[in-house]
Design a protein around this motif. Structure first.
Motif, PDB file in Angstrom:
ATOM      1  N   TYR A 143       0.823  -1.206   0.000  1.00  0.00           N
ATOM      2  CA  TYR A 143       0.000   0.000   0.000  1.00  0.00           C
ATOM      3  C   TYR A 143       0.859   1.258   0.000  1.00  0.00           C
ATOM      4  O   TYR A 143       0.521   2.251  -0.668  1.00  0.00           O
ATOM      5  CB  TYR A 143      -0.915  -0.021   1.227  1.00  0.00           C
ATOM      6  CG  TYR A 143      -1.842   1.174   1.315  1.00  0.00           C
ATOM      7  CD1 TYR A 143      -2.640   1.558   0.242  1.00  0.00           C
ATOM      8  CD2 TYR A 143      -1.914   1.923   2.479  1.00  0.00           C
ATOM      9  CE1 TYR A 143      -3.483   2.642   0.326  1.00  0.00           C
ATOM     10  CE2 TYR A 143      -2.759   3.017   2.585  1.00  0.00           C
ATOM     11  CZ  TYR A 143      -3.537   3.369   1.506  1.00  0.00           C
ATOM     12  OH  TYR A 143      -4.370   4.458   1.591  1.00  0.00           O
ATOM     13  N   SER A 144       1.979   1.241   0.740  1.00  0.00           N
ATOM     14  CA  SER A 144       2.860   2.411   0.757  1.00  0.00           C
ATOM     15  C   SER A 144       3.457   2.666  -0.620  1.00  0.00           C
ATOM     16  O   SER A 144       3.649   3.812  -1.018  1.00  0.00           O
ATOM     17  CB  SER A 144       3.966   2.219   1.796  1.00  0.00           C
ATOM     18  OG  SER A 144       4.697   1.031   1.547  1.00  0.00           O
ATOM     19  N   ALA A 148       1.900   1.972  -3.408  1.00  0.00           N
ATOM     20  CA  ALA A 148       0.798   2.554  -4.174  1.00  0.00           C
ATOM     21  C   ALA A 148       0.641   4.034  -3.855  1.00  0.00           C
ATOM     22  O   ALA A 148       0.407   4.859  -4.753  1.00  0.00           O
ATOM     23  CB  ALA A 148      -0.502   1.799  -3.889  1.00  0.00           C
ATOM     24  N   GLN A 198      -2.351  -3.524  -7.462  1.00  0.00           N
ATOM     25  CA  GLN A 198      -1.698  -2.233  -7.351  1.00  0.00           C
ATOM     26  C   GLN A 198      -2.324  -1.208  -8.288  1.00  0.00           C
ATOM     27  O   GLN A 198      -2.416  -0.023  -7.959  1.00  0.00           O
ATOM     28  CB  GLN A 198      -0.198  -2.366  -7.644  1.00  0.00           C
ATOM     29  CG  GLN A 198       0.610  -2.989  -6.519  1.00  0.00           C
ATOM     30  CD  GLN A 198       0.649  -2.128  -5.281  1.00  0.00           C
ATOM     31  OE1 GLN A 198      -0.158  -2.302  -4.357  1.00  0.00           O
ATOM     32  NE2 GLN A 198       1.564  -1.186  -5.233  1.00  0.00           N
ATOM     33  N   LYS A 242      -5.344   0.101  -6.506  1.00  0.00           N
ATOM     34  CA  LYS A 242      -4.979   0.984  -5.395  1.00  0.00           C
ATOM     35  C   LYS A 242      -4.495   2.336  -5.899  1.00  0.00           C
ATOM     36  O   LYS A 242      -4.907   3.389  -5.390  1.00  0.00           O
ATOM     37  CB  LYS A 242      -3.892   0.319  -4.554  1.00  0.00           C
ATOM     38  CG  LYS A 242      -4.342  -0.918  -3.807  1.00  0.00           C
ATOM     39  CD  LYS A 242      -3.175  -1.560  -3.069  1.00  0.00           C
ATOM     40  CE  LYS A 242      -3.598  -2.850  -2.389  1.00  0.00           C
ATOM     41  NZ  LYS A 242      -2.461  -3.529  -1.713  1.00  0.00           N
ATOM     42  N   SER A 276      -2.329   5.652   7.963  1.00  0.00           N
ATOM     43  CA  SER A 276      -2.895   4.345   7.614  1.00  0.00           C
ATOM     44  C   SER A 276      -3.772   3.767   8.704  1.00  0.00           C
ATOM     45  O   SER A 276      -4.217   2.621   8.594  1.00  0.00           O
ATOM     46  CB  SER A 276      -1.753   3.361   7.305  1.00  0.00           C
ATOM     47  OG  SER A 276      -0.891   3.215   8.424  1.00  0.00           O
ATOM     48  N   SER A 331      -6.938   5.019   5.933  1.00  0.00           N
ATOM     49  CA  SER A 331      -6.342   3.715   5.667  1.00  0.00           C
ATOM     50  C   SER A 331      -6.728   3.224   4.283  1.00  0.00           C
ATOM     51  O   SER A 331      -7.520   3.841   3.567  1.00  0.00           O
ATOM     52  CB  SER A 331      -6.796   2.709   6.723  1.00  0.00           C
ATOM     53  OG  SER A 331      -8.197   2.505   6.640  1.00  0.00           O
ATOM     54  N   GLU A 332      -6.166   2.075   3.943  1.00  0.00           N
ATOM     55  CA  GLU A 332      -6.460   1.488   2.643  1.00  0.00           C
ATOM     56  C   GLU A 332      -7.947   1.194   2.489  1.00  0.00           C
ATOM     57  O   GLU A 332      -8.504   1.310   1.389  1.00  0.00           O
ATOM     58  CB  GLU A 332      -5.646   0.204   2.470  1.00  0.00           C
ATOM     59  CG  GLU A 332      -5.780  -0.443   1.110  1.00  0.00           C
ATOM     60  CD  GLU A 332      -4.863  -1.639   0.956  1.00  0.00           C
ATOM     61  OE1 GLU A 332      -4.936  -2.297  -0.089  1.00  0.00           O
ATOM     62  OE2 GLU A 332      -4.066  -1.907   1.885  1.00  0.00           O
ATOM     63  N   GLN A 357      -9.728   4.437   1.454  1.00  0.00           N
ATOM     64  CA  GLN A 357      -9.394   5.007   0.149  1.00  0.00           C
ATOM     65  C   GLN A 357     -10.209   4.288  -0.919  1.00  0.00           C
ATOM     66  O   GLN A 357      -9.694   3.457  -1.676  1.00  0.00           O
ATOM     67  CB  GLN A 357      -7.898   4.880  -0.124  1.00  0.00           C
ATOM     68  CG  GLN A 357      -7.028   5.704   0.803  1.00  0.00           C
ATOM     69  CD  GLN A 357      -7.110   7.194   0.499  1.00  0.00           C
ATOM     70  OE1 GLN A 357      -7.769   7.622  -0.436  1.00  0.00           O
ATOM     71  NE2 GLN A 357      -6.414   7.989   1.291  1.00  0.00           N
TER      72      GLN A 357
END
Length: 651
Positions: free
Chosen positions: A194-195, A197, A230, A233, A339, A346-347, A350
């Motif tokens: 995620y970071s 992305a 990805q 995301k 996050s 957080s993911e 999003q």
């Protein structure tokens, strides 16, 4: 009784208006971010009313304060002098709005000149009110405190106007933000998942703005090759960052000049509060007025501090800035806050788009609909209008567009299917083998004739055929096929969701689709349930079997129709829709396709399918469906188009 209430209201009117203005600002501070992740219509209406009401209340209060002094009463006439004139600069601060919701729609940004005019008028009015109050102030410190608040109000209001200008279509087109990214940073190998992305989304946000401004080709692709998760995301994060650029004050957090003015504004408030607290004469002014003034100072300071903490700690730019300066511990702390599921973004939060609109035309045709409250209301309306008054059902179809529409979650599987289909289409454009259609190919060859000219009719027909096929498939899932039902139940949901979504766009947002004519006459032809029976007979001609493989191909078919529609859509429509419920699924597809250089505004354009006499050179032409249009009259009631109208050369 009524006269007494009116008298009390008149005595407290200014105080109530100022407190109401402050309350609306508090509501917008906490609720402004909710509209980007919620499709709840009631919440959106509340935010919209608060957004409009905040300006209306502040302007009305300023106008009331500008009246003659002898017409302004205090709360209780006990010989105390009014402190209301001191509140005019605070109303300017309120007119500056909150960082989370600078504009509610694109129209607000495009009317930034009107806001600039309002800025000049309201500043002059506030200055007039404050100038008239000088003679009632008992010390130079009091005057200085008021001037400092006045400075803060001008800065806040000017800040909002500047953000509106930057977010307008003209401001977006002439902006220098394009190609000024974080691309000079060296990627840390430890940044993954995620970071990674978030990092790629930040590097590409100015390219995304380049796409939304319709400036031309996008020459850079920040999506990892073949990585579907990805891609989803990054695409979602890009939409969120573009939303921040257009509809919030995100630009203030990363512009040095804007930050300097923000600090001046906050320092002015702090110093003004210190002076007011030191010199205020509690015997001379009404206690309630003093309490309101303290509330405005302390509440305003709280809003400013909370905005800084919220925007700074939950902004991915803060994390990347700390990583760039190699402040690893602070970067880890920033990432933890960003996050976090509770206070951060957080993911899971999003989610752009957050929901997918749905409309079931078959339910309207057959008279069957869901159990949602709005759909029950529509059922009652139909029974009363048709059964009692004898009206025609088609005359209230406009109500069905509103009441029969609902929203479903933009789940990961649906988003992954869209991203995968874009990647597959990109491979096809590079000369890879094209997708095959062994089960629905004959139907596509017949029903897709004249698709460009009869887009709306084809979508409706395919929607009905899809619903018939899915219902037939569901009936075949008996107890011996439980495992199969679990494996392919999700594909059925995705297929129905996409079919209903294209119908939703057709009834709710037709301007986003490549329509050549109005759809008014189309709905008249699809009001009878007999149409469903007619299309059911057509399905038998195409030999569509309710198998798992057929369902999968139907999912791919709707994906291709969505991508074709997205490739023909216009940037300004996506900019406007981005403010609503996190944007549309077609906006996500359009943006990702643009990074792959696919679409009418990019280097590679697509047509719907081949024609019998059309060229088939894969290096020069691209098709959503790699099938050849049938020349037979069997199964097709629409005219064919010329080969030149179907094939679009990749530039």
């Amino acid at each position: 009784m009524v006269g007494g209430l009116i008298k009390v209201f008149n005595e407290w009117e200014i105080q109530l208006l100022v407190l109401l203005s402050f309350t609306l600002q508090l509501f917008l501070l906490f609720a402004g971010n909710l509209r980007r992740r919620r499709s709840n219509g009631f919440l959106r209406v509340l935010i919209w009313l608060a957004f409009l009401g905040a300006d209306l209340v502040a302007v009305y209060a300023l106008g009331l304060l500008s009246r003659r002094e002898n017409n302004i009463t205090t709360i209780i006439d006990k010989g105390s002098q009014p402190l209301a004139f001191f509140w005019a600069p605070f109303l300017l601060i309120h007119l500056g709005g909150q960082d989370t919701v600078t504009a509610f729609s694109m129209e607000d940004n495009n009317l930034w000149l009107r806001h600039l005019l309002n800025l000049v008028v309201q500043v002059v009015l506030a200055f007039y009110v404050f100038w008239r109050s000088i003679r009632s102030l008992d010390s130079l410190g009091f005057l200085t405190s008021g001037v400092l608040v006045f400075v803060a109000g001008i800065i806040k209001y000017g800040e909002r106007t500047w953000c509106l200008k930057r977010g307008s279509l003209k401001g977006l087109e002439s902006s220098t933000r394009v190609l000024t990214t974080w691309s000079f940073l060296h990627l840390d190998p430890a940044i993954q998942g995620y970071s990674k992305a978030v990092y790629d989304a930040l590097r590409s946000v100015s390219y995304a703005l380049h796409i939304f401004s319709a400036r031309g080709y996008c020459m850079s692709n920040f999506y990892p090759p073949g990585d579907i998760n990805q891609t989803v995301k990054i695409g979602r994060l890009q939409l969120g960052l573009v939303y921040d650029e257009l509809y919030t004050k995100a630009v203030v957090l990363r512009t040095k000049s804007a930050m300097i003015f923000r600090y001046i504004s906050q320092l002015s408030i702090v110093v003004a509060f210190g002076l007011f607290h030191a010199i205020v004469d509690k015997q001379r002014y009404a206690k309630v007025d003093i309490a309101i003034t303290y509330s405005l100072f302390i509440g305003g300071f709280f809003i400013e501090v909370w905005s800084i903490i919220l925007n700074s700690t939950t902004s991915p730019r803060t994390w990347l800035m700390l990583k760039r300066r190699k402040w690893e511990r602070l970067a880890k702390l920033s990432w933890f806050i960003f996050s976090n599921d509770i206070i951060g973004l957080s993911e899971k939060k999003q989610r752009w788009p957050s929901s997918i609109g749905q409309y079931d035309l078959v339910g309207w045709m057959n008279g069957t609909r869901g159990t949602r409250f709005s759909q029950r209301v529509m059922t009652v309306v139909i029974r009363v209008f048709v059964g009692f008054f004898g009206g025609e059902k088609v005359n209230i179809f406009w109500m069905s567009k509103v009441l029969d529409t609902w929203y479903m979650d933009a789940d990961e599987m649906t988003m992954a299917c869209v991203a995968k289909e874009i990647i597959v289409l990109d491979y096809e454009l590079r000369g890879m083998p094209t997708r095959e259609w062994p089960n629905v190919g004959s139907m596509l060859a017949k029903r897709m004739q004249g698709f460009e000219q009869f887009f709306a009719r084809t979508v409706v027909e395919m929607h009905v055929l899809t619903e018939l096929l899915l219902n037939k498939y569901s009936r075949l899932l008996d107890s011996d096929m439980v495992a199969s039902a679990e494996d392919y139940g999700s594909m059925v949901r995705v297929c129905r969701k996409l079919s209903n979504y294209m119908m939703y766009l057709l009834v709710a947002h037709p301007t986003m689709l490549p329509l050549t004519t109005s759809t008014a006459g189309l709905w008249i032809n699809f009001q009878s349930p007999y149409k469903v029976s007619d299309l059911s007979k057509e399905m038998d001609k195409y030999d569509l079997q309710p198998t798992k493989e057929t369902i999968e191909e139907m999912v791919h078919m709707w994906m291709r129709i969505l991508l074709y529609a997205a490739s023909k859509s216009r940037a300004e429509l996506h900019v406007a829709q981005l403010a609503n419920t996190g944007g549309e699924l077609i906006t996500f597809a359009w943006l990702v396709m643009a990074f792959f250089q696919i679409g009418d505004t990019q280097r590679r354009r697509i047509s719907i399918m081949k024609t019998p006499n059309g060229e088939t050179n894969a290096e020069s032409k691209a098709y959503a469906f790699d099938v050849i249009a049938s020349t037979s009259e069997h199964g097709s009631s629409r005219p064919s188009s010329s080969p030149d109208e179907r094939a679009v050369v990749i530039e």
